[in-house]
Write an enzyme that holds these catalytic residues in place. Structure first.
Site, PDB file in Angstrom:
ATOM      1  N   HIS A 298       0.836  -1.200   0.000  1.00 55.23           N
ATOM      2  CA  HIS A 298       0.000   0.000   0.000  1.00 55.23           C
ATOM      3  C   HIS A 298       0.878   1.261   0.000  1.00 55.23           C
ATOM      4  CE1 HIS A 298      -3.532   2.430   0.832  1.00 55.23           C
ATOM      5  NE2 HIS A 298      -2.855   3.027   1.807  1.00 55.23           N
TER       6      HIS A 298
ATOM      7  N   GLU B 293      -1.829  -5.398  -4.202  1.00 58.02           N
ATOM      8  CA  GLU B 293      -2.340  -4.823  -2.948  1.00 58.02           C
ATOM      9  C   GLU B 293      -3.796  -5.260  -2.725  1.00 58.02           C
ATOM     10  OE1 GLU B 293      -3.534  -0.452  -1.167  1.00 58.02           O
ATOM     11  OE2 GLU B 293      -3.257  -0.765  -3.307  1.00 58.02           O
TER      12      GLU B 293
ATOM     13  N   ASN C 120      28.532 -20.636  -2.571  1.00 61.58           N
ATOM     14  CA  ASN C 120      29.418 -21.800  -2.528  1.00 61.58           C
ATOM     15  C   ASN C 120      28.829 -22.915  -1.686  1.00 61.58           C
ATOM     16  OD1 ASN C 120      31.475 -21.102  -4.179  1.00 61.58           O
ATOM     17  ND2 ASN C 120      32.972 -20.690  -2.582  1.00 61.58           N
TER      18      ASN C 120
END
Lengths: 112, 690
Positions: free
Chosen positions: B46, B68, B427
């Site tokens: 919002h 929204e 990794n």
């Protein structure tokens, strides 16, 4: 405490109002036991309440368990939300019923 | 303020909001019924939409509008949260980020249109939802630094009402100590036939947030405590970020509703945790509801506290803060000069003033440095998305666990820490954690874990990245190192040295080059980045069990605890955190027959370097010099200096562009007498002599 029982209609109705406190708890318990012995459902209507304490909430909970356990309905109407707003201050208000609430009619859940 | 400035402010705030939004969406993925999180997502969307439209980002407003609306439906219990919904929401965060960088970008890319279409058509089945409690904000309470949340479990004796004590009054009194969520538990309620109307069958669970102590709570029950079952448990002391909030399982174990063993056993199942527990009859629905209630209370209070604290905080551009730190640095230098002059003049009045100024300046310095300290949790939380997306891409199940998010570290360190951490986590995901099938075959849970931990250790911060994956295959590393000619064919190296090989430039054991890794670009860069922060990196690994990489970093880059030394009349500073010891050194006596520069220190051979030679200092070296023994990567090296002045806490100054190419000097500092001390880059020197 004012008690009014009406056995007419499909479901017997017990109306309670006034002081729903420990002084009158035994009287209300006896009434609930008697109605339960009839093996019917029960409609508990809450009228205008002056004061309420934990003993009344305990009785509502116990009655709901008893009736539901016997596959009978125990429905609370009237000024229930008003009553539960007061009960909320000491935790007697639920968002949903307990595991024994198989009909979804927990006496301590607010009405929409 | 010009429109551009307003836009800048919006971009900055929207970027922060996006980070919070992502965090909330990821939490929502684990807890789809959490209305508090839904409300947070809605509010963020919002705000982004409303402010975006106001500041000329209509493209963002167009994209966010349907999202929204969908979350508003969820908020009102008219729509369920689904996985696609969360996936699209997270993707929308990426698009909004791009739009913030390019306001001309329209919401018409295929993905943006797909997102808008999805949310426009979103529908679902209504399900009853628990509305979050509406509470009044007690700002004074929430601003308290002593705020704590307790779980108070009170089970009164059944005949308490007959003795004239009303337990409800006690419960109300507890609630008056702060913000409370009270739950009257009716687990032991008998049916009407067994009931005695004046007896108390109820027990209470109160989740109380208060600035009062445990004793203050217990005092309320002073006349009934002996006959009652009363437990007061601290459940939240407001340290750490939202990642520290207890999960339902933890709460249930803490309350004694289930055992730790039962919890661990159930973690493998892929269902809503609460459902499993109830299905298996391990807990009652009431116990689960009570735990959920506790979790909700803690979350709500933390959110409210954050709101109140935000209201009472001021946003300051970081440049202003940097300038303030510089000024304080200047002040420290001037104060040192004042102290010296006062001593030289031997003026008692002046000495008094100098001491007073010194005290105030150090307080000011500490305070200013603390303003620049940020919780590392904000950086850690960004990695949840990385782990989620990359593990999905590689078909792995990985959970990121974060500890010590509340650990504070200078913002300049945090800013430079992002890239190395991303590389290390990637990794772990790619090389460390195995696929679910491989893990199960190895007798491990299908889901792997990467744990990020931050802790303070003296003047440093330790950051650990550990995984419970397959560990580093030492043989494979050695084989590759031999093939690359980094080590000889016959070399037998201890574990630590094998792991060190990973940091060699271009080193990779990956069989194939993927989008994630395999090019051998990275660990050498990671080490360089960490060392440029005056930090160290250390690897431990056990095959089949996992790998832990520990980064040790200074708390701040603005100030250094240094050892002040003199070489050829010039002051130099060596970082004190690396110094093991200083010993006298006589070059004539220590000349080895082979000409090699090594010295025996406590039965250990230590190589050394003459910093005089290194910095081409003029003049003759004194007969008796000092050797400063430094430990880097577990190895001890000696730096020979003319003399050691002592320890010296100093404000770091950069050398400026003119000196940017000077090797082995990382900065400078102005001493009390106005002279300049150069900060020695010991890592560079160490690398050179290696």
């Amino acid at each position: 405490m004012n008690l009014h029982f009406s056995g007419e209609g499909a479901v017997p109705k017990l109306t309670v109002s006034g002081s729903l406190t420990v002084e009158y708890a035994s009287e209300l318990l006896e009434n609930l036991k008697n109605i339960n012995a009839n093996g019917t459902d029960l409609h508990l209507e809450i009228g205008e309440v002056d004061s309420v304490d934990m003993t009344f909430f305990q009785l509502m909970c116990s009655a709901h368990r008893t009736f539901t356990g016997g596959d009978r309905k125990f429905i609370v109407t009237g000024r229930k939300n008003e009553l539960l707003e007061r009960g909320a201050k000491t935790g007697f208000r639920r968002h949903k019923g307990c595991s024994k609430d198989k009909f979804g009619t927990c006496a301590m859940v607010m009405e929409n | 303020m010009s429109a551009d400035v307003h836009q800048e402010v919006f971009i900055q705030e929207a970027t922060e909001l996006l980070q919070e939004l992502e965090q909330s969406l990821l939490e929502l993925e684990d807890d789809t019924l959490n209305m508090d999180l839904v409300a947070r997502v809605f509010r963020a969307m919002h705000t982004i939409k409303g402010s975006g439209a106001m500041f000329g980002f209509e493209n963002i407003a167009a994209l966010v509008h349907s999202i929204e609306t969908a979350y508003d439906l969820v908020r009102n219990g008219k729509l369920d949260i689904t996985k696609p919904m969360l996936d699209y929401s997270l993707k929308s965060c990426d698009i909004i980020r791009e739009m913030l960088g390019d306001p001309s970008m329209k919401a018409d890319s295929p993905l943006a249109m797909e997102i808008v279409a999805f949310f426009s058509e979103a529908g679902g089945i209504k399900q009853p939802q628990q509305k979050p409690k509406e509470k009044e904000q007690e700002n004074k309470l929430l601003k308290s630094s002593n705020l704590k949340t307790y779980r108070v479990t009170f089970r009164a004796p059944q005949d308490i009402l007959l003795s004239g004590i009303n337990p409800e009054l006690l419960v109300k009194e507890v609630a008056e100590l702060g913000e409370a969520s009270i739950s009257a538990q009716t687990t032991y309620m008998p049916e009407l036939g067994e009931m005695e109307a004046e007896k108390c069958y109820t027990f209470w669970e109160i989740i109380l947030t208060t600035d009062k102590t445990e004793n203050d709570i217990r005092d309320i029950f002073i006349f009934v405590e002996d006959d009652s079952d009363l437990k007061v448990t601290l459940i939240d002391d407001f340290t750490g970020g939202s990642e520290n909030l207890k999960k339902i399982g933890e709460i249930l174990v803490e309350k004694g509703d289930i055992s730790q063993d039962a919890l661990m056993g159930l973690m493998q199942e892929r269902k809503m945790f609460g459902e499993i527990l109830i299905e298996k009859g391990l807990i009652t629905k009431e116990a689960l509801d009570s735990a959920l209630n506790e979790q909700l209370h803690v979350r709500q209070i933390r959110d409210q506290k954050a709101v109140v604290e935000n209201i009472s905080s001021v946003r300051v551009p970081s440049e202003k803060l940097d300038f303030l730190v510089d000024l304080v640095g200047e002040l420290v230098t001037v104060q040192a000069r004042l102290g010296q002059i006062a001593v030289q003049e031997n003026n008692q009045e002046m000495l008094k003033v100098a001491e007073e100024v010194e005290r105030l300046v150090w307080e000011l310095r500490d305070n200013t440095m603390s303003i620049r300290m940020l919780e590392i949790g904000s950086t850690f939380s960004k990695f949840k998305r990385l782990v989620r997306d990359l593990s999905a891409e590689l078909g792995k199940e990985i959970e990121l666990i974060v500890h010590g998010g509340e650990t504070e570290i200078d913002k300049t360190v945090i800013e430079k820490l992002g890239d190395p951490l991303v590389h290390l986590i990637r990794n772990s995901i790619d090389h460390g954690i195995e696929t679910p099938q491989e893990r199960v075959a190895a007798g491990k849970p299908a889901k792997g874990h990467i744990t990020l931990t931050a802790t303070h250790s003296g003047g440093s911060v330790l950051i650990e990245i550990s995984d419970d994956g397959k560990g580093i295959n030492k043989e494979a590393v050695l084989k590759k190192a031999r093939a690359n000619g980094i080590v000889s064919e016959t070399a037998e190296l201890p574990d630590k040295e094998v792991f060190e090989l990973i940091f060699a430039s271009g080193f990779s054991t990956a069989e194939t080059i993927s989008s994630v890794s395999g090019r051998g670009v990275g660990m050498d860069v990671v080490r360089r980045n960490i060392e440029s922060l005056r930090g160290t990196i250390d690897i431990t690994s056990t095959q089949g069990k996992g790998t832990t990489i520990t980064l040790k970093l200074p708390l701040t880059l603005a100030i250094i605890d240094g050892l002040l030394v003199v070489i050829g009349g010039q002051f130099y500073i060596i970082p004190l955190s690396l110094v093991n010891e200083c010993i006298e050194f006589n070059a004539a006596k220590n000349r080895s027959s082979s000409g090699r520069r090594i010295i025996m220190v406590r039965n250990e051979i230590v190589p050394y370097v003459f910093l005089r030679d290194f910095f081409q200092a003029e003049g003759e070296a004194p007969e008796i010099q000092q050797i400063v023994i430094i430990e880097i990567d577990g190895r001890r090296v000696g730096f020979v200096v003319d003399s050691v002045v002592g320890d010296h806490q100093t404000v770091i100054k950069s050398l400026g562009k003119a000196f940017k190419d000077i090797e082995c000097i990382s900065g400078a500092s102005v001493l009390g007498d106005g002279s300049v001390a150069l900060i020695v880059d010991v890592f560079k020197i160490y690398t050179e002599i290696e």
